[in-house]
Design an enzyme around this catalytic site. Structure first.
Site, PDB file in Angstrom:
ATOM      1  N   ASP A  12       0.859  -1.184   0.000  1.00 44.86           N
ATOM      2  CA  ASP A  12       0.000   0.000   0.000  1.00 44.86           C
ATOM      3  C   ASP A  12       0.891   1.227   0.000  1.00 44.86           C
ATOM      4  O   ASP A  12       2.095   1.141   0.254  1.00 44.86           O
ATOM      5  CB  ASP A  12      -0.911  -0.011   1.240  1.00 44.86           C
ATOM      6  CG  ASP A  12      -1.827   1.209   1.291  1.00 44.86           C
ATOM      7  OD1 ASP A  12      -2.461   1.524   0.265  1.00 44.86           O
ATOM      8  OD2 ASP A  12      -1.902   1.863   2.344  1.00 44.86           O
ATOM      9  N   SER A  13       0.280   2.378  -0.239  1.00 47.62           N
ATOM     10  CA  SER A  13       1.028   3.624  -0.212  1.00 47.62           C
ATOM     11  C   SER A  13       1.462   3.993   1.202  1.00 47.62           C
ATOM     12  O   SER A  13       2.390   4.772   1.389  1.00 47.62           O
ATOM     13  CB  SER A  13       0.182   4.768  -0.787  1.00 47.62           C
ATOM     14  OG  SER A  13      -0.974   4.964   0.014  1.00 47.62           O
ATOM     15  N   TYR A  44      -0.641   8.373  -2.536  1.00 46.28           N
ATOM     16  CA  TYR A  44      -0.638   8.149  -3.978  1.00 46.28           C
ATOM     17  C   TYR A  44      -1.805   8.867  -4.657  1.00 46.28           C
ATOM     18  O   TYR A  44      -1.762   9.102  -5.866  1.00 46.28           O
ATOM     19  CB  TYR A  44      -0.787   6.652  -4.289  1.00 46.28           C
ATOM     20  CG  TYR A  44       0.444   5.804  -4.119  1.00 46.28           C
ATOM     21  CD1 TYR A  44       1.639   6.320  -3.616  1.00 46.28           C
ATOM     22  CD2 TYR A  44       0.415   4.464  -4.474  1.00 46.28           C
ATOM     23  CE1 TYR A  44       2.756   5.514  -3.469  1.00 46.28           C
ATOM     24  CE2 TYR A  44       1.526   3.649  -4.346  1.00 46.28           C
ATOM     25  CZ  TYR A  44       2.693   4.168  -3.830  1.00 46.28           C
ATOM     26  OH  TYR A  44       3.785   3.356  -3.699  1.00 46.28           O
ATOM     27  N   GLY A  45      -2.844   9.173  -3.903  1.00 46.58           N
ATOM     28  CA  GLY A  45      -4.117   9.579  -4.486  1.00 46.58           C
ATOM     29  C   GLY A  45      -4.126  10.852  -5.293  1.00 46.58           C
ATOM     30  O   GLY A  45      -5.014  11.052  -6.123  1.00 46.58           O
ATOM     31  N   CYS A  75      -4.200  -1.265  -2.124  1.00 43.92           N
ATOM     32  CA  CYS A  75      -4.311   0.178  -2.350  1.00 43.92           C
ATOM     33  C   CYS A  75      -5.237   0.353  -3.542  1.00 43.92           C
ATOM     34  O   CYS A  75      -4.969  -0.186  -4.628  1.00 43.92           O
ATOM     35  CB  CYS A  75      -2.936   0.770  -2.645  1.00 43.92           C
ATOM     36  SG  CYS A  75      -2.947   2.511  -3.165  1.00 43.92           S
ATOM     37  N   ASN A  76      -6.332   1.070  -3.346  1.00 42.90           N
ATOM     38  CA  ASN A  76      -7.290   1.255  -4.434  1.00 42.90           C
ATOM     39  C   ASN A  76      -6.713   2.076  -5.575  1.00 42.90           C
ATOM     40  O   ASN A  76      -6.974   1.788  -6.745  1.00 42.90           O
ATOM     41  CB  ASN A  76      -8.558   1.926  -3.898  1.00 42.90           C
ATOM     42  CG  ASN A  76      -9.414   0.981  -3.093  1.00 42.90           C
ATOM     43  OD1 ASN A  76     -10.299   0.323  -3.620  1.00 42.90           O
ATOM     44  ND2 ASN A  76      -9.145   0.889  -1.801  1.00 42.90           N
ATOM     45  N   GLU A 154      -3.058   9.027   8.035  1.00 43.33           N
ATOM     46  CA  GLU A 154      -1.608   8.884   8.140  1.00 43.33           C
ATOM     47  C   GLU A 154      -1.040   9.692   9.308  1.00 43.33           C
ATOM     48  O   GLU A 154      -0.027   9.322   9.895  1.00 43.33           O
ATOM     49  CB  GLU A 154      -0.930   9.312   6.834  1.00 43.33           C
ATOM     50  CG  GLU A 154      -1.123   8.331   5.687  1.00 43.33           C
ATOM     51  CD  GLU A 154      -0.273   7.074   5.840  1.00 43.33           C
ATOM     52  OE1 GLU A 154       0.816   7.140   6.436  1.00 43.33           O
ATOM     53  OE2 GLU A 154      -0.721   6.005   5.363  1.00 43.33           O
ATOM     54  N   CYS A 186     -10.873   3.224  -0.636  1.00 48.19           N
ATOM     55  CA  CYS A 186      -9.488   3.441  -0.227  1.00 48.19           C
ATOM     56  C   CYS A 186      -9.285   2.648   1.047  1.00 48.19           C
ATOM     57  O   CYS A 186     -10.131   2.689   1.953  1.00 48.19           O
ATOM     58  CB  CYS A 186      -9.216   4.924   0.021  1.00 48.19           C
ATOM     59  SG  CYS A 186      -7.560   5.270   0.675  1.00 48.19           S
ATOM     60  N   THR A 187      -8.189   1.917   1.137  1.00 51.24           N
ATOM     61  CA  THR A 187      -7.989   1.051   2.298  1.00 51.24           C
ATOM     62  C   THR A 187      -7.651   1.818   3.566  1.00 51.24           C
ATOM     63  O   THR A 187      -7.636   1.235   4.658  1.00 51.24           O
ATOM     64  CB  THR A 187      -6.902  -0.006   2.009  1.00 51.24           C
ATOM     65  OG1 THR A 187      -5.712   0.643   1.542  1.00 51.24           O
ATOM     66  CG2 THR A 187      -7.398  -0.996   0.964  1.00 51.24           C
ATOM     67  N   HIS A 188      -7.386   3.123   3.461  1.00 53.25           N
ATOM     68  CA  HIS A 188      -7.233   3.948   4.665  1.00 53.25           C
ATOM     69  C   HIS A 188      -8.585   4.232   5.329  1.00 53.25           C
ATOM     70  O   HIS A 188      -8.659   4.439   6.537  1.00 53.25           O
ATOM     71  CB  HIS A 188      -6.590   5.296   4.318  1.00 53.25           C
ATOM     72  CG  HIS A 188      -5.114   5.245   4.070  1.00 53.25           C
ATOM     73  ND1 HIS A 188      -4.571   4.695   2.927  1.00 53.25           N
ATOM     74  CD2 HIS A 188      -4.070   5.696   4.804  1.00 53.25           C
ATOM     75  CE1 HIS A 188      -3.253   4.821   2.979  1.00 53.25           C
ATOM     76  NE2 HIS A 188      -2.921   5.409   4.106  1.00 53.25           N
TER      77      HIS A 188
END
Length: 281
Positions: A12-13, A44-45, A75-76, A154, A186-188
């Site tokens: 993932d990012s 990354y988005g 990571c989407n 984050e 988004c996995t976040h």
């Protein structure tokens, strides 16, 4: 059987992919895993999609050199722009998070009005809308970019009035569209789940792709004969291009996990051609 003993790679990012990692850990408790979080280049988005594709290929190739038997793009954004290249260029199976999440959303929705939130790159790619329409052509999809969500997570901000104000403003178009299901693209975002649920209310179903992706990985391993023996003690390793201390804090705070001293490692940029030694089991 030798390949079955190899670890699964997950990347993932940043730390959001840990939601997928832990869903896989619950679903596949005997599997060894290597997690790679590219925190030095997160998020990354908002990056150029070509740049995201390059980063993804660098990381995918690196994890393949480490000997992983399967790669999960947790990571989407990376799934949206880099999954086809990864599947084409790597010599292992590669699983993304978009199609499993879309399938779960279609199953959950009664009205066919589905919302998708994600990073700017994920939303502009329309990858979720396309995946949803393949499964149900008459689906109505409302896509909303939420670029502030990843920085909040984050930085460790997942609760509080200020966070709720950002979430409420971001999700207002979805409430106005009267969706009955929301996909966290988004996995976040699952780390903001309590706030998201408060804002949306109990009538809207919220779909995280983590569990669906874990199920997909289990199926691929079974089809390939790559399942780890159930008597084997799994090994786990966490790699990051960022600060190892902050990764440890995220693991402890959000997942109650305290890895050993050598289980969290720093990888310098540019990603080296030769992988770190003594990581893969």
């Amino acid at each position: 059987m030798e390949h079955a003993h190899r670890p699964i790679g997950v990347f993932d990012s940043g730390i959001g992919g840990l939601t997928v990692f832990h869903a896989m850990k619950r679903r596949l408790p005997h599997e060894s895993m290597i997690y790679f979080g590219d925190r030095a280049r997160c998020p990354y988005g908002d990056r150029d999609p070509r740049e995201v594709e390059r980063f993804s290929l660098e990381i995918g190739r690196y994890l393949e050199r480490l000997g992983v038997k399967l790669l999960v793009v947790a990571c989407n954004t990376a799934t949206a722009v880099a999954l086809p290249r990864l599947q084409e260029e790597l010599g292992i199976d590669v699983v993304g998070v978009i199609e499993p999440g879309a399938s779960q959303a279609i199953e959950a929705s009664e009205t066919g009005r589905i919302g998708v939130i994600g990073t700017s790159v994920t939303v502009s790619s329309h990858a979720y809308a396309e995946a949803l329409r393949v499964l149900r052509p008459d689906v109505s999809v409302v896509e909303v970019a939420c670029p502030l969500f990843v920085p909040l997570v984050e930085q460790g901000h997942v609760e509080g009035d200020a966070v709720e104000a950002v979430v409420r403003e971001s999700l207002q178009p979805l409430l106005e569209a009267r969706i009955d299901t929301l996909v966290l693209g988004c996995t976040h975002y699952p780390l903001l789940m309590p706030v998201i649920r408060r804002v949306l209310g109990p009538s809207i179903r919220v779909i995280s792709s983590a569990d669906a992706t874990a199920q997909r990985v289990a199926r691929v391993l079974a089809e390939r004969g790559l399942e780890a023996p159930d008597h084997r003690e799994p090994d786990t390793c966490f790699l990051t291009t960022g600060d190892t201390a902050s990764l440890r804090m995220a693991l402890a705070t959000w997942f109650g996990e305290v890895p050993g001293d050598r289980a969290v490692r720093h990888v310098s940029l540019p990603i080296p051609v030769e992988p770190l030694q003594q990581i893969a089991p």
